[in-house]
Design a protein around this motif. Structure first.
Motif, PDB file in Angstrom:
ATOM      1  N   LEU A 267      66.013  82.976  56.832  1.00  0.00           N
ATOM      2  CA  LEU A 267      65.480  83.316  55.515  1.00  0.00           C
ATOM      3  C   LEU A 267      65.725  82.149  54.565  1.00  0.00           C
ATOM      4  O   LEU A 267      66.854  81.691  54.418  1.00  0.00           O
ATOM      5  CB  LEU A 267      66.162  84.564  54.951  1.00  0.00           C
ATOM      6  CG  LEU A 267      66.078  85.853  55.773  1.00  0.00           C
ATOM      7  CD1 LEU A 267      66.746  86.995  55.014  1.00  0.00           C
ATOM      8  CD2 LEU A 267      64.635  86.204  56.078  1.00  0.00           C
ATOM      9  N   SER A 268      64.671  81.692  53.908  1.00  0.00           N
ATOM     10  CA  SER A 268      64.769  80.567  52.982  1.00  0.00           C
ATOM     11  C   SER A 268      64.428  81.034  51.574  1.00  0.00           C
ATOM     12  O   SER A 268      63.404  81.675  51.349  1.00  0.00           O
ATOM     13  CB  SER A 268      63.807  79.452  53.396  1.00  0.00           C
ATOM     14  OG  SER A 268      63.861  78.371  52.488  1.00  0.00           O
ATOM     15  N   ALA A 269      65.295  80.716  50.618  1.00  0.00           N
ATOM     16  CA  ALA A 269      65.029  81.074  49.222  1.00  0.00           C
ATOM     17  C   ALA A 269      63.887  80.222  48.683  1.00  0.00           C
ATOM     18  O   ALA A 269      63.961  78.997  48.690  1.00  0.00           O
ATOM     19  CB  ALA A 269      66.282  80.880  48.382  1.00  0.00           C
ATOM     20  N   GLY A 270      62.840  80.872  48.212  1.00  0.00           N
ATOM     21  CA  GLY A 270      61.643  80.149  47.790  1.00  0.00           C
ATOM     22  C   GLY A 270      61.554  79.870  46.306  1.00  0.00           C
ATOM     23  O   GLY A 270      60.560  79.321  45.833  1.00  0.00           O
ATOM     24  N   LYS A 271      62.591  80.231  45.560  1.00  0.00           N
ATOM     25  CA  LYS A 271      62.538  80.084  44.099  1.00  0.00           C
ATOM     26  C   LYS A 271      63.888  79.572  43.598  1.00  0.00           C
ATOM     27  O   LYS A 271      64.528  80.164  42.742  1.00  0.00           O
ATOM     28  CB  LYS A 271      62.203  81.432  43.463  1.00  0.00           C
ATOM     29  CG  LYS A 271      61.672  81.372  42.054  1.00  0.00           C
ATOM     30  CD  LYS A 271      61.271  82.773  41.597  1.00  0.00           C
ATOM     31  CE  LYS A 271      60.684  82.751  40.197  1.00  0.00           C
ATOM     32  NZ  LYS A 271      60.289  84.113  39.761  1.00  0.00           N
ATOM     33  N   LYS A 272      64.315  78.441  44.134  1.00  0.00           N
ATOM     34  CA  LYS A 272      65.642  77.917  43.833  1.00  0.00           C
ATOM     35  C   LYS A 272      65.700  77.357  42.407  1.00  0.00           C
ATOM     36  O   LYS A 272      64.826  76.586  41.990  1.00  0.00           O
ATOM     37  CB  LYS A 272      66.002  76.817  44.814  1.00  0.00           C
ATOM     38  CG  LYS A 272      65.938  77.236  46.275  1.00  0.00           C
ATOM     39  CD  LYS A 272      67.240  77.812  46.751  1.00  0.00           C
ATOM     40  CE  LYS A 272      68.169  76.735  47.206  1.00  0.00           C
ATOM     41  NZ  LYS A 272      69.322  77.251  47.964  1.00  0.00           N
ATOM     42  N   ASN A 273      66.739  77.728  41.670  1.00  0.00           N
ATOM     43  CA  ASN A 273      66.946  77.179  40.335  1.00  0.00           C
ATOM     44  C   ASN A 273      67.254  75.687  40.413  1.00  0.00           C
ATOM     45  O   ASN A 273      67.921  75.230  41.334  1.00  0.00           O
ATOM     46  CB  ASN A 273      68.109  77.894  39.639  1.00  0.00           C
ATOM     47  CG  ASN A 273      67.766  79.318  39.277  1.00  0.00           C
ATOM     48  OD1 ASN A 273      66.600  79.705  39.279  1.00  0.00           O
ATOM     49  ND2 ASN A 273      68.780  80.109  38.971  1.00  0.00           N
ATOM     50  N   HIS A 274      66.765  74.930  39.444  1.00  0.00           N
ATOM     51  CA  HIS A 274      67.018  73.491  39.312  1.00  0.00           C
ATOM     52  C   HIS A 274      66.327  72.660  40.395  1.00  0.00           C
ATOM     53  O   HIS A 274      66.602  71.471  40.519  1.00  0.00           O
ATOM     54  CB  HIS A 274      68.529  73.193  39.327  1.00  0.00           C
ATOM     55  CG  HIS A 274      69.318  74.012  38.362  1.00  0.00           C
ATOM     56  ND1 HIS A 274      69.124  73.959  36.999  1.00  0.00           N
ATOM     57  CD2 HIS A 274      70.298  74.934  38.557  1.00  0.00           C
ATOM     58  CE1 HIS A 274      69.951  74.792  36.402  1.00  0.00           C
ATOM     59  NE2 HIS A 274      70.669  75.402  37.322  1.00  0.00           N
ATOM     60  N   TYR A 275      65.441  73.271  41.183  1.00  0.00           N
ATOM     61  CA  TYR A 275      64.724  72.525  42.211  1.00  0.00           C
ATOM     62  C   TYR A 275      63.328  72.179  41.710  1.00  0.00           C
ATOM     63  O   TYR A 275      62.618  73.056  41.200  1.00  0.00           O
ATOM     64  CB  TYR A 275      64.583  73.356  43.491  1.00  0.00           C
ATOM     65  CG  TYR A 275      65.807  73.391  44.379  1.00  0.00           C
ATOM     66  CD1 TYR A 275      67.081  73.217  43.864  1.00  0.00           C
ATOM     67  CD2 TYR A 275      65.675  73.616  45.740  1.00  0.00           C
ATOM     68  CE1 TYR A 275      68.197  73.268  44.682  1.00  0.00           C
ATOM     69  CE2 TYR A 275      66.788  73.664  46.566  1.00  0.00           C
ATOM     70  CZ  TYR A 275      68.045  73.492  46.031  1.00  0.00           C
ATOM     71  OH  TYR A 275      69.149  73.542  46.842  1.00  0.00           O
ATOM     72  N   SER A 276      62.933  70.920  41.884  1.00  0.00           N
ATOM     73  CA  SER A 276      61.546  70.547  41.644  1.00  0.00           C
ATOM     74  C   SER A 276      60.691  71.098  42.783  1.00  0.00           C
ATOM     75  O   SER A 276      61.220  71.553  43.806  1.00  0.00           O
ATOM     76  CB  SER A 276      61.415  69.032  41.585  1.00  0.00           C
ATOM     77  OG  SER A 276      61.714  68.467  42.863  1.00  0.00           O
ATOM     78  N   SER A 277      59.393  71.071  42.608  1.00  0.00           N
ATOM     79  CA  SER A 277      58.513  71.556  43.680  1.00  0.00           C
ATOM     80  C   SER A 277      58.707  70.723  44.937  1.00  0.00           C
ATOM     81  O   SER A 277      58.675  71.247  46.062  1.00  0.00           O
ATOM     82  CB  SER A 277      57.053  71.521  43.233  1.00  0.00           C
ATOM     83  OG  SER A 277      56.675  70.208  42.847  1.00  0.00           O
ATOM     84  N   LYS A 278      58.964  69.436  44.774  1.00  0.00           N
ATOM     85  CA  LYS A 278      59.197  68.561  45.926  1.00  0.00           C
ATOM     86  C   LYS A 278      60.497  68.946  46.635  1.00  0.00           C
ATOM     87  O   LYS A 278      60.544  69.024  47.870  1.00  0.00           O
ATOM     88  CB  LYS A 278      59.255  67.107  45.479  1.00  0.00           C
ATOM     89  CG  LYS A 278      59.431  66.109  46.615  1.00  0.00           C
ATOM     90  CD  LYS A 278      59.427  64.682  46.103  1.00  0.00           C
ATOM     91  CE  LYS A 278      59.617  63.682  47.225  1.00  0.00           C
ATOM     92  NZ  LYS A 278      59.620  62.276  46.715  1.00  0.00           N
ATOM     93  N   SER A 279      61.539  69.192  45.865  1.00  0.00           N
ATOM     94  CA  SER A 279      62.823  69.587  46.459  1.00  0.00           C
ATOM     95  C   SER A 279      62.716  70.948  47.138  1.00  0.00           C
ATOM     96  O   SER A 279      63.280  71.168  48.210  1.00  0.00           O
ATOM     97  CB  SER A 279      63.916  69.632  45.383  1.00  0.00           C
ATOM     98  OG  SER A 279      64.153  68.348  44.855  1.00  0.00           O
ATOM     99  N   GLN A 280      61.979  71.857  46.511  1.00  0.00           N
ATOM    100  CA  GLN A 280      61.803  73.181  47.101  1.00  0.00           C
ATOM    101  C   GLN A 280      61.070  73.087  48.437  1.00  0.00           C
ATOM    102  O   GLN A 280      61.438  73.747  49.415  1.00  0.00           O
ATOM    103  CB  GLN A 280      61.030  74.095  46.152  1.00  0.00           C
ATOM    104  CG  GLN A 280      60.826  75.516  46.662  1.00  0.00           C
ATOM    105  CD  GLN A 280      62.111  76.311  46.746  1.00  0.00           C
ATOM    106  OE1 GLN A 280      62.713  76.662  45.741  1.00  0.00           O
ATOM    107  NE2 GLN A 280      62.546  76.606  47.962  1.00  0.00           N
TER     108      GLN A 280
END
Length: 266
Positions: A180-193
């Motif tokens: 399971l991967s968190a798809g809405k991580k705080n402080h992450y850019s779209s590239k990092s996500q």
């Protein structure tokens, strides 16, 4: 109904809490993230206990467990967990559930004791190449905060030892695996996500029977943000629907579930 216990493990008393009944099914063993402990599963423990027996515990020095003089790396933690399960006479096989750093421990346990494990759920688990591959893509502020967090349970060096131990000991598994991967991580850019999701998907290589799910509405604590997703993954591992499957499955999970909180770290 739960049963709270303090068990002598190595050189300390470890707190554990046993819920539910085995009912002829595997016991679910849940390991929390770095610096976290059994309370990290509070949002879903009642639902899991309706399915089978489930045990949560506090690693040494956390929650209600005593500190230990042993190194705080994954090899030691895995040995301590194995001793705990043996002393409680919790008969394998187990379904291991690991959140964040707990996923590192769960993977190492499965590699060291493959005959004792029949399923593995990784909940936004820390990849072994996190430092080399992912951390440099984040801001200096994020990296500084990340490096300073290692004061609750072992130090930065011991944490990195754990990731190296995983690289050294990892074996190809042949058990059902759900990532399971968190798809809405705080402080992450779209590239990092996107990179995070890619690295999570690569964890499918751990086992020949695997499934990847993106929790689209979750931050790091998927068990809080989309609890039904985690419960359903555990239920399916218990039912062992993937028996005989030899190919990986990619799933993007987009159903609406109640968002309970927005905790983050990694």
């Amino acid at each position: 109904m739960s049963k709270e216990m303090y068990i002598k493990v190595c050189d300390f008393l470890m707190f554990a809490n046993l819920f539910g009944e085995k009912k002829g099914k595997p016991t679910v063993v849940m390991d929390a993230g770095y610096g976290d402990y059994s309370k990290g599963w509070n949002a879903i423990i009642s639902d899991i206990s309706l399915l089978t027996e489930v045990i949560v515990f506090d690693r040494a020095g956390l929650g209600r467990s005593e500190p230990s003089s042993n190194p705080r790396n994954s090899r030691e933690m895995v040995k301590e967990l194995k001793e705990l399960l043996d002393k409680l006479n919790i008969i394998p096989p187990y379904i291991l559930v690991g959140h964040s750093f707990g996923g590192v421990n769960a993977r190492l346990f499965a590699s060291n004791y493959p005959e004792n494990v029949c399923g593995l759920l990784l909940v936004d688990s820390t990849p072994e190449d996190y430092r080399e591959r992912f951390l440099p893509t984040m801001s200096e502020e994020f990296q500084e905060a990340y490096n300073k967090q290692f004061v609750h349970e072992g130090n930065y060096e011991e944490f990195m030892q754990s990731l190296n131990q995983l690289k050294e000991d990892q074996k190809k598994l042949n058990i059902p695996l759900i990532v399971l991967s968190a798809g809405k991580k705080n402080h992450y850019s779209s590239k990092s996500q996107d990179l995070w999701n890619t690295m999570q998907e690569e964890l499918l290589q751990i086992s020949s029977i695997s499934e990847f799910i993106i929790a689209e509405d979750s931050t790091h604590y998927i068990q809080n943000d989309e609890p039904a997703l985690v419960v359903d993954a555990i239920r399916r591992l218990i039912e062992n629907r993937y028996a005989g499957c030899s190919t990986s499955i990619h799933t993007s999970f987009t159903k609406d579930y109640i968002c309970l909180s927005n905790k983050i770290l990694k």
